[in-house]
Structures are given as structure tokens and as C-alpha cells.
Design a protein around this motif. Structure first.
Motif, PDB file in Angstrom:
ATOM      1  N   SER A  16       0.830  -1.043  -0.109  1.00 17.26           N
ATOM      2  CA  SER A  16       0.113  -0.075   0.122  1.00 17.26           C
ATOM      3  C   SER A  16       0.848   1.346   0.008  1.00 17.26           C
ATOM      4  O   SER A  16       1.882   1.343   0.728  1.00 17.26           O
ATOM      5  CB  SER A  16      -0.825   0.106   1.136  1.00 17.26           C
ATOM      6  OG  SER A  16      -1.402   1.200   1.140  1.00 17.26           O
ATOM      7  N   ARG A  17       0.317   2.343  -0.844  1.00 16.08           N
ATOM      8  CA  ARG A  17       1.348   3.578  -0.878  1.00 16.08           C
ATOM      9  C   ARG A  17       0.599   4.291   0.249  1.00 16.08           C
ATOM     10  O   ARG A  17       1.332   5.484   0.437  1.00 16.08           O
ATOM     11  CB  ARG A  17       1.045   4.019  -2.059  1.00 16.08           C
ATOM     12  CG  ARG A  17       2.113   3.204  -3.173  1.00 16.08           C
ATOM     13  CD  ARG A  17       2.185   3.793  -4.494  1.00 16.08           C
ATOM     14  NE  ARG A  17       2.673   2.766  -5.485  1.00 16.08           N
ATOM     15  CZ  ARG A  17       4.061   2.759  -5.602  1.00 16.08           C
ATOM     16  NH1 ARG A  17       4.868   3.492  -4.906  1.00 16.08           N
ATOM     17  NH2 ARG A  17       4.561   1.939  -6.438  1.00 16.08           N
ATOM     18  N   ASP A  18      -0.694   4.487   0.674  1.00 15.90           N
ATOM     19  CA  ASP A  18      -1.341   5.410   1.635  1.00 15.90           C
ATOM     20  C   ASP A  18      -1.875   4.583   3.114  1.00 15.90           C
ATOM     21  O   ASP A  18      -2.172   5.382   3.903  1.00 15.90           O
ATOM     22  CB  ASP A  18      -2.647   5.778   0.886  1.00 15.90           C
ATOM     23  CG  ASP A  18      -3.513   4.717   0.313  1.00 15.90           C
ATOM     24  OD1 ASP A  18      -3.303   3.834   0.688  1.00 15.90           O
ATOM     25  OD2 ASP A  18      -4.364   5.271  -0.276  1.00 15.90           O
ATOM     26  N   GLY A  19      -1.693   3.301   2.950  1.00 12.91           N
ATOM     27  CA  GLY A  19      -2.032   2.608   4.298  1.00 12.91           C
ATOM     28  C   GLY A  19      -3.624   2.541   4.227  1.00 12.91           C
ATOM     29  O   GLY A  19      -3.939   2.039   5.409  1.00 12.91           O
ATOM     30  N   LYS A  20      -4.101   2.502   3.201  1.00 16.82           N
ATOM     31  CA  LYS A  20      -5.656   2.425   3.134  1.00 16.82           C
ATOM     32  C   LYS A  20      -6.038   1.400   2.184  1.00 16.82           C
ATOM     33  O   LYS A  20      -6.890   0.627   2.234  1.00 16.82           O
ATOM     34  CB  LYS A  20      -6.319   3.688   2.912  1.00 16.82           C
ATOM     35  CG  LYS A  20      -6.117   4.696   4.066  1.00 16.82           C
ATOM     36  CD  LYS A  20      -6.856   6.173   3.720  1.00 16.82           C
ATOM     37  CE  LYS A  20      -6.704   6.973   4.961  1.00 16.82           C
ATOM     38  NZ  LYS A  20      -7.248   8.170   4.634  1.00 16.82           N
ATOM     39  N   HIS A  21      -5.227   1.500   1.040  1.00 18.95           N
ATOM     40  CA  HIS A  21      -5.658   0.633  -0.220  1.00 18.95           C
ATOM     41  C   HIS A  21      -4.617  -0.060  -0.510  1.00 18.95           C
ATOM     42  O   HIS A  21      -3.355   0.196  -0.926  1.00 18.95           O
ATOM     43  CB  HIS A  21      -6.182   1.461  -1.372  1.00 18.95           C
ATOM     44  CG  HIS A  21      -7.231   2.537  -1.196  1.00 18.95           C
ATOM     45  ND1 HIS A  21      -6.862   3.931  -0.750  1.00 18.95           N
ATOM     46  CD2 HIS A  21      -8.689   2.447  -1.317  1.00 18.95           C
ATOM     47  CE1 HIS A  21      -8.025   4.437  -0.558  1.00 18.95           C
ATOM     48  NE2 HIS A  21      -9.203   3.916  -0.824  1.00 18.95           N
ATOM     49  N   PHE A  22      -4.861  -1.502  -0.464  1.00 21.80           N
ATOM     50  CA  PHE A  22      -3.752  -2.357  -0.775  1.00 21.80           C
ATOM     51  C   PHE A  22      -3.807  -3.091  -1.986  1.00 21.80           C
ATOM     52  O   PHE A  22      -4.769  -3.542  -2.525  1.00 21.80           O
ATOM     53  CB  PHE A  22      -3.576  -3.547   0.388  1.00 21.80           C
ATOM     54  CG  PHE A  22      -3.049  -3.189   1.740  1.00 21.80           C
ATOM     55  CD1 PHE A  22      -1.825  -3.305   1.890  1.00 21.80           C
ATOM     56  CD2 PHE A  22      -3.792  -2.459   2.653  1.00 21.80           C
ATOM     57  CE1 PHE A  22      -1.434  -2.775   3.299  1.00 21.80           C
ATOM     58  CE2 PHE A  22      -3.243  -1.835   3.900  1.00 21.80           C
ATOM     59  CZ  PHE A  22      -2.187  -2.330   4.060  1.00 21.80           C
ATOM     60  N   GLU A  23      -2.576  -3.316  -2.786  1.00 20.06           N
ATOM     61  CA  GLU A  23      -2.607  -3.880  -4.118  1.00 20.06           C
ATOM     62  C   GLU A  23      -1.989  -5.320  -3.965  1.00 20.06           C
ATOM     63  O   GLU A  23      -0.707  -5.352  -3.236  1.00 20.06           O
ATOM     64  CB  GLU A  23      -1.917  -2.924  -5.036  1.00 20.06           C
ATOM     65  CG  GLU A  23      -2.581  -1.919  -5.126  1.00 20.06           C
ATOM     66  CD  GLU A  23      -1.528  -0.714  -6.062  1.00 20.06           C
ATOM     67  OE1 GLU A  23      -0.531  -1.126  -6.543  1.00 20.06           O
ATOM     68  OE2 GLU A  23      -2.034   0.231  -6.469  1.00 20.06           O
ATOM     69  N   PRO A  24      -2.849  -6.386  -4.485  1.00 27.97           N
ATOM     70  CA  PRO A  24      -1.801  -7.696  -4.520  1.00 27.97           C
ATOM     71  C   PRO A  24      -0.775  -7.650  -5.471  1.00 27.97           C
ATOM     72  O   PRO A  24      -0.684  -6.935  -6.258  1.00 27.97           O
ATOM     73  CB  PRO A  24      -3.213  -8.693  -4.889  1.00 27.97           C
ATOM     74  CG  PRO A  24      -3.803  -7.719  -5.810  1.00 27.97           C
ATOM     75  CD  PRO A  24      -3.556  -6.616  -5.201  1.00 27.97           C
ATOM     76  N   ILE A  25       0.221  -8.592  -5.043  1.00 25.47           N
ATOM     77  CA  ILE A  25       1.340  -8.628  -6.036  1.00 25.47           C
ATOM     78  C   ILE A  25       1.103 -10.179  -6.597  1.00 25.47           C
ATOM     79  O   ILE A  25       1.139 -11.350  -6.027  1.00 25.47           O
ATOM     80  CB  ILE A  25       2.757  -8.754  -4.926  1.00 25.47           C
ATOM     81  CG1 ILE A  25       2.702  -7.626  -4.273  1.00 25.47           C
ATOM     82  CG2 ILE A  25       3.847  -8.734  -5.948  1.00 25.47           C
ATOM     83  CD1 ILE A  25       2.767  -6.211  -4.890  1.00 25.47           C
ATOM     84  N   ALA A  26       0.963 -10.271  -8.016  1.00 29.74           N
ATOM     85  CA  ALA A  26       0.811 -11.342  -8.617  1.00 29.74           C
ATOM     86  C   ALA A  26       1.840 -12.122  -9.118  1.00 29.74           C
ATOM     87  O   ALA A  26       3.169 -11.460  -9.203  1.00 29.74           O
ATOM     88  CB  ALA A  26      -0.261 -10.940 -10.009  1.00 29.74           C
ATOM     89  N   PHE A  27       1.971 -13.695  -9.042  1.00 30.05           N
ATOM     90  CA  PHE A  27       2.975 -14.426  -9.126  1.00 30.05           C
ATOM     91  C   PHE A  27       2.958 -15.143 -10.496  1.00 30.05           C
ATOM     92  O   PHE A  27       3.868 -15.853 -10.984  1.00 30.05           O
ATOM     93  CB  PHE A  27       3.082 -15.328  -7.980  1.00 30.05           C
ATOM     94  CG  PHE A  27       3.514 -14.779  -6.959  1.00 30.05           C
ATOM     95  CD1 PHE A  27       5.003 -14.588  -6.482  1.00 30.05           C
ATOM     96  CD2 PHE A  27       2.613 -14.289  -5.752  1.00 30.05           C
ATOM     97  CE1 PHE A  27       5.434 -13.849  -5.342  1.00 30.05           C
ATOM     98  CE2 PHE A  27       3.175 -13.877  -4.635  1.00 30.05           C
ATOM     99  CZ  PHE A  27       4.537 -13.353  -4.418  1.00 30.05           C
ATOM    100  N   ARG A  28       1.691 -15.096 -11.311  1.00 30.27           N
ATOM    101  CA  ARG A  28       1.483 -15.767 -12.499  1.00 30.27           C
ATOM    102  C   ARG A  28       0.770 -14.590 -13.570  1.00 30.27           C
ATOM    103  O   ARG A  28       0.253 -13.730 -13.053  1.00 30.27           O
ATOM    104  CB  ARG A  28       0.731 -16.798 -12.201  1.00 30.27           C
ATOM    105  CG  ARG A  28       1.202 -17.930 -11.583  1.00 30.27           C
ATOM    106  CD  ARG A  28       0.415 -19.208 -11.221  1.00 30.27           C
ATOM    107  NE  ARG A  28      -0.550 -19.001 -10.429  1.00 30.27           N
ATOM    108  CZ  ARG A  28      -0.472 -18.649  -9.029  1.00 30.27           C
ATOM    109  NH1 ARG A  28       0.795 -18.588  -8.505  1.00 30.27           N
ATOM    110  NH2 ARG A  28      -1.533 -18.298  -8.083  1.00 30.27           N
TER     111      ARG A  28
END
Length: 365
Positions: free
Chosen positions: A353-365
Motif C-alpha cells: 500500500s502507498r497510503d495505508g488504506k488501499h492495498f494492491e496484491p502482488i501477482a505471481f502468474r
């Protein structure tokens, strides 16, 4: 109104009895069979993840991956996590029924680096250091240009040019077992679980742990550097390095698990059940946090984040707010601030997260 024909009745009845098609679940591209321990982000933005190969409990284990316990030979590392798949790889004398009855439990050799260059993931083996022992699950920026601290029993691995590694074995007191390392005021320090804190000084092609602090310091488990101060923490408290010796700053009844940066040059610290704010000077102040087992703390964007149970909470005054995570992940999250982002390092999934509110998943495929 005309009655429907028999064929129409049959058609309507058939349509009424036909169940609606089930919605297909989205493919899982965010979890992996590897176990994650820590995350490091380089100044260039490359994400480096320390990962491990899980295997059923045993008293065998090796530092790197070319041994009989390396069960990922036939399994692609970036496949979704499934504990059953590991049982299928066992060809030694293991009682699978007993494992399943008691709940699966895994030791982990942290012997892989997953590296994301902004486009794709690659996986690299770490060099074989010693014929026994486990890699400590900690990534540290140690210079040359960066290193992985606490390799097995007595070695540090530094990343060289290309894909090569520079492995420096460490000599020192009996029972040498490095568990952490940091750079403080330009000096490389190491922590030995048996004998305590020491400077890592050059000795030939290797390094030697030169103990500091005078007397034996047992029970220390980690190091942390913040605002020019070197902290050591362990079984019953927190110490600081002052005038060449370790001085106790805060005593605890339970082991201190980790420290993180805090406002006003202070630090946060926690045990499994309690947490404190330790100012630069003065006594520690106990924090009011949700009671569900504290796994990790992080200070990000002027807010304290806490991993408790299977949740990540952003503390607003004395209330914890759970930001929405992009996936349901088993296990507790380790919180890491790196690359101007807050990372949630779950056992098999990553999000940032860049703001502590919205999180982005990190894809592996």
C-alpha cells in the motif's frame, strides 16, 4: 387467455428445474507454494523476497536446496499453495496419516530469493554455506551492494555482480550462531545467539565476530538501527549500544519479537501479547491494542499498523480499523515498510500500500 401447449409446459418446467450456471471462481494468481519470510526493496525499486521450501517436521535440514529435503524439484514455485501437494512429494519414511491427524506442521529452509524487476518474477538459489543449519529468515541491506544476514551457522552472503554470490564465512567464539546483522555508523555488526553482539571485522577473506559489551549476553534475538541508535532485543527486554557496551532500556517478562520506527525518534516494540512506545529518553509507555496475539507492528504515514490474528489494523486513536485486503490469506502478516510502501508479508501472499488504506496484491502468474 389461451392455455400453453403441453410442449410449452414441458419446456417451461425444464427451464424452471435447470439450476443457474455456477459462477466460475477467478483463478488464483496471488498465492504461491513458497513460504515468505521477509521483503527488501532496492533503491531502484526491485522487490526481493526471501522465500523457503516447506517440508514436514523433521530433524533434518540444510542451508541450501540440493538436498533430500528439497521438495520443490517437481513443483513450480509460483503455483497456488496447497499443503497436500507437499505430502505427495514424500518418498521417505513419514507417517502421513499421523501428520494429517495432528494437523500439518512445517519446518522451512529459507533458501530462495524471489526477485521482481518490475516485469517478471525470477527465483534464485542461495549459495550453499555450511552442511547444516538454517538460514535466518531476515533480509538486511549490509552493503557490497547488499547482503543476506545470518546465513546458517557462521556465514554472510553478499550479492555480487550478475548472478554470482560472495560468501564470507565468520569466525569467532565457540557456539557461533549468527541470527541477525545490521550496519551502524558504517560498521557491520552481527548478533550471535550464544554470545551476543559483536563487530564483524575483516580477517583474511572472511570475517570475525569481535564481541562488544564485555560480558556474555545470551538470549538476544534481533538487531534494529534507528536514528543513529543500535538496539538489541531478546528474551527479556531491549538494550542500546552506548559507549561500547549494551545498556538495558526496557525490561519485559516475555520475549521481545521485533522493533519498528516510531515518532519523535522513538521505537515501538512488542511481545506476543503487549506493545510499548519507547521514547528516545524516558520510560516506555504501554499501548492499548486489540487482544488477539500481536504478530507485527509498523509505523507508516503517521499511523501505527498492527498485525493481530489474521487481521491487519490501522490504529486510529485507540480503535483499530481493518483496511480491506485484496485476498483472504491464511496465517498472520508480517508488516514491512520498504520502498515507500507498507507491505503485508503473509506466508504465501504479498500485498502493498502507498497510503495505508488501499492495498494492491502482488501477482505471481
Amino acid at each position: 387467455m389461451p392455455k400453453p401447449r403441453p410442449s410449452e409446459v414441458d419446456s417451461l418446467s425444464a427451464r424452471a428445474d435447470t439450476p443457474a450456471p455456477k459462477k466460475q471462481a477467478a483463478p488464483d494468481v496471488y498465492s504461491t507454494a513458497q513460504v515468505f519470510a521477509d521483503v527488501h526493496v532496492t533503491p531502484e525499486g526491485t522487490v526481493v523476497v526471501l522465500a523457503g521450501t516447506p517440508h514436514p517436521d523433521s530433524d533434518h535440514g540444510y542451508v541450501a536446496g540440493d538436498d533430500l529435503w528439497d521438495f520443490d524439484q517437481d513443483i513450480k514455485w509460483n503455483q497456488p499453495w496447497n499443503d497436500v501437494v507437499w505430502l505427495g512429494q514424500i518418498d521417505v519414511d513419514v507417517d502421513v496419516d499421523e501428520l494429517e491427524a495432528n494437523g500439518l506442521s512445517y519446518d522451512v529452509d529459507f533458501n530462495r530469493l524471489l526477485i521482481h524487476d518490475g516485469k517478471t518474477w525470477t527465483r534464485r538459489k542461495l549459495p550453499k554455506a555450511l552442511p547444516y543449519g538454517y538460514v535466518a529468515p531476515v533480509l538486511r541491506d549490509l552493503g557490497a551492494p547488499w547482503g543476506l544476514s545470518a546465513f546458517g551457522v557462521s556465514a554472510l552472503a553478499f550479492k555480487g555482480s550478475g548472478t554470482s554470490w560472495k560468501l564470507k564465512e565468520v569466525s569467532g567464539p565457540g557456539g557461533l550462531d549468527l541470527v541477525d546483522g545490521v550496519v551502524h555508523n558504517g560498521v557491520l555488526f552481527g548478533l550471535c545467539s550464544e554470545n551476543g553482539l559483536g563487530r564483524l571485522v575483516r580477517e583474511g577473506k572472511g570475517l570475525r565476530l569481535e564481541l562488544v559489551g564485555g560480558e556474555e549476553q545470551s538470549g538476544l534475538r534481533g538487531l534494529f538501527v534507528h536514528e543513529g541508535t543500535l538496539f538489541a532485543f531478546g528474551n527479556d527486554g531491549v538494550w542500546v549500544l552506548k559507549d561500547g557496551a549494551l545498556v538495558r532500556r526496557h525490561a519485559t517478562r516475555a520475549p521481545v519479537r521485533s522493533l519498528c520506527a516510531a515518532p519523535e525518534h522513538g521505537v515501538y516494540l512488542h511481545t506476543d501479547e503487549h506493545a510499548w512506545y519507547l521514547p528516545q529518553k524516558g520510560k516506555a509507555q504501554k499501548l492499548v491494542l486489540p487482544k488477539d496475539g500481536i504478530h507485527s507492528l509498523a509505523f507508516f504515514k503517521n499511523r501505527l499498523f498492527v498485525s493481530v490474528g489474521d487481521q491487519v489494523l490501522r490504529m486510529e486513536k485507540d480503535r483499530g480499523v481493518a483496511p480491506k485486503l485484496p485476498f483472504l490469506s491464511p496465517g498472520a502478516a508480517r508488516l514491512v515498510v520498504a520502498g515507500d510502501r507498507l507491505w503485508t508479508v503473509f506466508p504465501h501472499q504479498l500485498a502493498s500500500s502507498r497510503d495505508g488504506k488501499h492495498f494492491e496484491p502482488i501477482a505471481f502468474r
